[in-house]
Design an enzyme around this catalytic site. Structure first.
Site, mmCIF file in Angstrom:
data_model
loop_
_atom_site.group_PDB
_atom_site.id
_atom_site.type_symbol
_atom_site.label_atom_id
_atom_site.label_comp_id
_atom_site.label_asym_id
_atom_site.label_seq_id
_atom_site.Cartn_x
_atom_site.Cartn_y
_atom_site.Cartn_z
ATOM 1 N N LYS A 157 35.010 43.850 40.070
ATOM 2 C CA LYS A 157 34.882 42.515 40.679
ATOM 3 C C LYS A 157 33.417 42.178 40.908
ATOM 4 C CE LYS A 157 39.296 42.325 43.111
ATOM 5 N NZ LYS A 157 39.958 41.870 44.347
ATOM 6 N N GLY A 163 38.072 34.300 44.648
ATOM 7 C CA GLY A 163 38.978 33.382 43.964
ATOM 8 C C GLY A 163 39.243 33.758 42.516
ATOM 9 N N ILE A 202 45.875 46.890 42.831
ATOM 10 C CA ILE A 202 47.149 46.804 43.560
ATOM 11 C C ILE A 202 48.128 46.044 42.662
ATOM 12 C CG2 ILE A 202 48.274 46.084 45.711
ATOM 13 C CD1 ILE A 202 45.973 48.027 46.208
ATOM 14 N N GLU A 274 41.904 36.653 53.862
ATOM 15 C CA GLU A 274 42.878 36.925 52.796
ATOM 16 C C GLU A 274 43.243 38.396 52.775
ATOM 17 O OE1 GLU A 274 41.912 35.820 48.822
ATOM 18 O OE2 GLU A 274 41.528 33.728 49.327
ATOM 19 N N ASN A 289 37.574 33.325 53.394
ATOM 20 C CA ASN A 289 37.164 32.004 52.958
ATOM 21 C C ASN A 289 36.564 31.307 54.165
ATOM 22 O OD1 ASN A 289 38.209 32.400 50.313
ATOM 23 N ND2 ASN A 289 40.242 32.105 51.181
ATOM 24 N N ARG A 291 35.752 28.474 55.268
ATOM 25 C CA ARG A 291 35.893 27.020 55.258
ATOM 26 C C ARG A 291 37.303 26.652 55.723
ATOM 27 N NH1 ARG A 291 37.157 28.853 49.996
ATOM 28 N NH2 ARG A 291 39.306 28.277 49.529
HETATM 29 C C1 MV4 Z 1 43.143 42.072 43.339
HETATM 30 C C2 MV4 Z 1 44.402 42.210 42.725
HETATM 31 C C3 MV4 Z 1 44.900 43.479 42.575
HETATM 32 N N1 MV4 Z 1 44.173 44.547 42.976
HETATM 33 N N2 MV4 Z 1 42.470 43.162 43.727
HETATM 34 C C4 MV4 Z 1 42.556 37.409 42.597
HETATM 35 C C5 MV4 Z 1 41.774 36.402 43.356
HETATM 36 C C6 MV4 Z 1 40.909 37.161 44.271
HETATM 37 N N3 MV4 Z 1 40.859 36.532 45.577
HETATM 38 C C7 MV4 Z 1 41.473 38.518 44.339
HETATM 39 N N4 MV4 Z 1 42.506 38.603 43.341
HETATM 40 C C8 MV4 Z 1 43.195 39.765 43.121
HETATM 41 N N5 MV4 Z 1 42.572 40.894 43.531
HETATM 42 C C9 MV4 Z 1 42.991 44.353 43.546
HETATM 43 N N6 MV4 Z 1 42.288 45.420 43.922
HETATM 44 C C10 MV4 Z 1 45.076 41.062 42.330
HETATM 45 C C11 MV4 Z 1 44.471 39.826 42.521
HETATM 46 C C12 MV4 Z 1 45.209 38.683 42.088
HETATM 47 C C13 MV4 Z 1 45.562 37.658 42.953
HETATM 48 C C14 MV4 Z 1 45.225 37.675 44.307
HETATM 49 C C15 MV4 Z 1 45.560 36.653 45.146
HETATM 50 C C16 MV4 Z 1 46.275 35.562 44.642
HETATM 51 C C17 MV4 Z 1 46.614 35.514 43.333
HETATM 52 C C18 MV4 Z 1 46.263 36.552 42.466
HETATM 53 C C19 MV4 Z 1 46.639 36.485 41.114
HETATM 54 C C20 MV4 Z 1 46.286 37.497 40.266
HETATM 55 C C21 MV4 Z 1 45.562 38.591 40.751
#
Ligand code: MV4
Length: 515
Positions: A157, A163, A202, A274, A289, A291
């Site tokens: 990341k 987002g 995850i 979040e 976030n 905001r």
């Molecule tokens: C993740 C994840 C699985 N494992 N991190 C996507 C947006 C960002 N805010 C973080 N996200 C994710 N992080 C780990 N370690 C899966 C997502 C993710 C997700 C998270 C929130 C809402 C929608 C999502 C859609 C796909 C993946």
């Protein structure tokens, strides 16, 4: 309280803030670009300042221009809305340096939370559970060691991301090097900052977020959670509160953790923490976030608290007017985001002239809209037109109320995603309340069967009939007379597809809804 406030935003959120200001006796200053001369927020504000050309870089994102507009009009405070400059710590600092109140957290909290690695280090110190992984930016060699330690699959990341931008799933070590190069170059292009770090992946997480609110006197509360798993490409489509998967114990634990997150970052004003929730109901802090969020109304409806009034109150130095024990959830709220986009053509934006508009109303229905009939939706900005929010006693009742409200909603002249919500609200996963972030994609990957399409058409016809029925009752000031065969005009319209008195409005609504 402030006497005058500038809204550094556009669309429905600018309108939302203007409404709260008017209720508080605060004069409002709108800002606008060339593309927004006729926008609703400009019409509703007491004053408006032109910023520049349509591209956001030269208007809504131009910090010196926005600050100058505030100084010229004598605005004491700036509300940034969401998007644009709302999470920009440089802007928050520039406001403070100019003696203007930024309605949001202090720049220091935005800096801590804006970098995901610095946020993770802060949460590690505060004992907040976060997704296992690194708390510093990594070289490729360090990433290899770290990935071996936490175990594949992992996620790379961008530290400056959030987002979903700059994220890469890495299933095995053989993919790591190329994923690393891609993530770094994407992050460099998007954020001018190539720092990347690693998290354990995850699987099929649920996305649950907690609304927090803090004053400048050391008081922090949470306003419970929103479930936001119904999303497509990191764009939320349906949100709700409370989350159907939390019990009171988990809700309290998440809320307490969110308050700890806010306090660890020195947070003031409204923010959203979040979390990812895994299949074993473990919670992991993801990001904050800094905001007001698009989906804040579902929280307002179930808690009875007006978040914009509270933002203004704490920004002006006021103390929180209630304590945690006074926060209770009443009933259930749902929000549908109405976008000018074409579900039949890969959700491409569909800007243009809105020729007809009928926004639903009635008990438990709220529409936060940034548009009007006769308005041309520009292609320069996010295509969200409005949010339809409902409140009812239970989740089942809220779903039925949402279907009723959607059946009244007519947007003519442009394509919208309105036709999609009936499928979502009747999707088995959504109905079960046990959604995850893959649920909407799974639903969309199943092309609707012929019978489902027929059913949809029937419902659309019933929807138009309902709108016509409402219009008829309005214009005649009474009930619709039964027809000869005993049916009301409702079923008469449904079976014949026309009314006895064709009108421009009805005809246009029929064409739009049958498309
Ligand atoms: C993740 C994840 C699985 N494992 N991190 C996507 C947006 C960002 N805010 C973080 N996200 C994710 N992080 C780990 N370690 C899966 C997502 C993710 C997700 C998270 C929130 C809402 C929608 C999502 C859609 C796909 C993946």
């Amino acid at each position: 309280m402030f006497r005058k406030l500038l809204i550094a935003n556009r669309g429905e959120i600018a309108v939302r803030v203007i409404r709260a200001c008017r209720e508080s006796g605060i004069r409002t200053v709108a800002v606008y670009s060339d593309a927004d001369r006729n926008a609703l927020h400009v019409r509703m504000a007491d004053e408006a300042v032109h910023l520049g050309p349509a591209p956001a870089r030269e208007s809504y994102l131009d910090i010196p221009k926005v600050l100058q507009a505030a100084k010229r009009t004598g605005a004491e405070a700036i509300h940034p809305g969401y998007g644009f400059l709302s999470e920009n710590a440089v802007f928050a600092q520039a406001c403070a340096d100019s003696g203007i109140v930024f309605v949001g957290p202090p720049a220091s909290a935005m800096r801590i939370l804006g970098s995901k690695t610095s946020a993770r280090r802060t949460m590690e110190k505060a004992g907040v559970p976060f997704v296992p992984g690194s708390t510093h930016g990594l070289t490729l060699e360090q990433a290899r060691v770290e990935a071996d330690r936490i175990g594949y699959p992992v996620m790379l990341k961008a530290a400056a991301g959030g987002g979903g931008k700059g994220m890469r799933l890495v299933k095995t070590e053989t993919e790591l090097a190329s994923a690393y190069e891609n993530a770094v170059s994407e992050a460099t292009r998007a954020f001018s900052n190539g720092e990347v770090y690693l998290e354990k992946f995850i699987k099929q997480p649920r996305h649950v977020e907690v609304q927090v609110l803090a004053d400048s006197h050391g008081n922090t509360v949470h306003l419970c959670e929103r479930e936001c798993s119904m999303q497509r490409r990191h764009q939320k489509v349906v949100e709700e509160s409370p989350s159907p998967v939390l019990d009171d114990g988990l809700r309290a634990r998440m809320g307490e953790t969110a308050v700890r997150v806010a306090q660890a970052a020195g947070y003031v004003n409204a923010g959203t923490v979040e979390f990812l929730l895994d299949a074993d109901r473990n919670i992991y802090f993801l990001e904050v976030n800094t905001r007001l969020q698009v989906e804040h109304p579902v929280t307002e409806l179930v808690t009875g608290k007006d978040l914009v009034h509270l933002q203004l109150h704490v920004a002006a130095g006021g103390k929180l007017p209630f304590e945690q024990k006074d926060v209770r959830i009443q009933g259930h709220a749902l929000e549908c985001r109405i976008y000018a986009e074409d579900p039949d053509n890969q959700f491409f934006p569909s800007p243009g002239l809105i020729t007809q508009l009928n926004e639903p109303a009635g008990p438990g229905v709220r529409v936060d809209s940034g548009v009007y009939a006769g308005y041309t939706v520009p292609l320069d900005y996010d295509p969200m037109l409005a949010k339809l929010i409902v409140h009812a006693g239970t989740r089942e009742e809220a779903i039925r109320r949402m279907e009723r409200a959607l059946s009244e909603y007519v947007v003519g002249g442009i394509k919208t995603n309105l036709g999609l919500f009936h499928r979502i609200l009747n999707d088995a996963e959504f109905r079960s309340g046990n959604m995850d972030t893959g649920s909407l994609d799974r639903m969309l990957s199943m092309t609707p069967t012929a019978s489902a399409q027929t059913k949809n058409k029937e419902i659309q016809i019933a929807a138009i009939a309902a709108v016509m029925f409402a219009m008829r009752s309005n214009s005649h000031g009474g009930r619709t007379k039964p027809t000869a065969n005993g049916a009301s005009s409702f079923s008469s319209v449904a079976s014949h597809g026309q009314t006895t008195e064709p009108s421009g409005w009805r005809e246009a609504a029929r064409r739009e809804s049958l498309r």
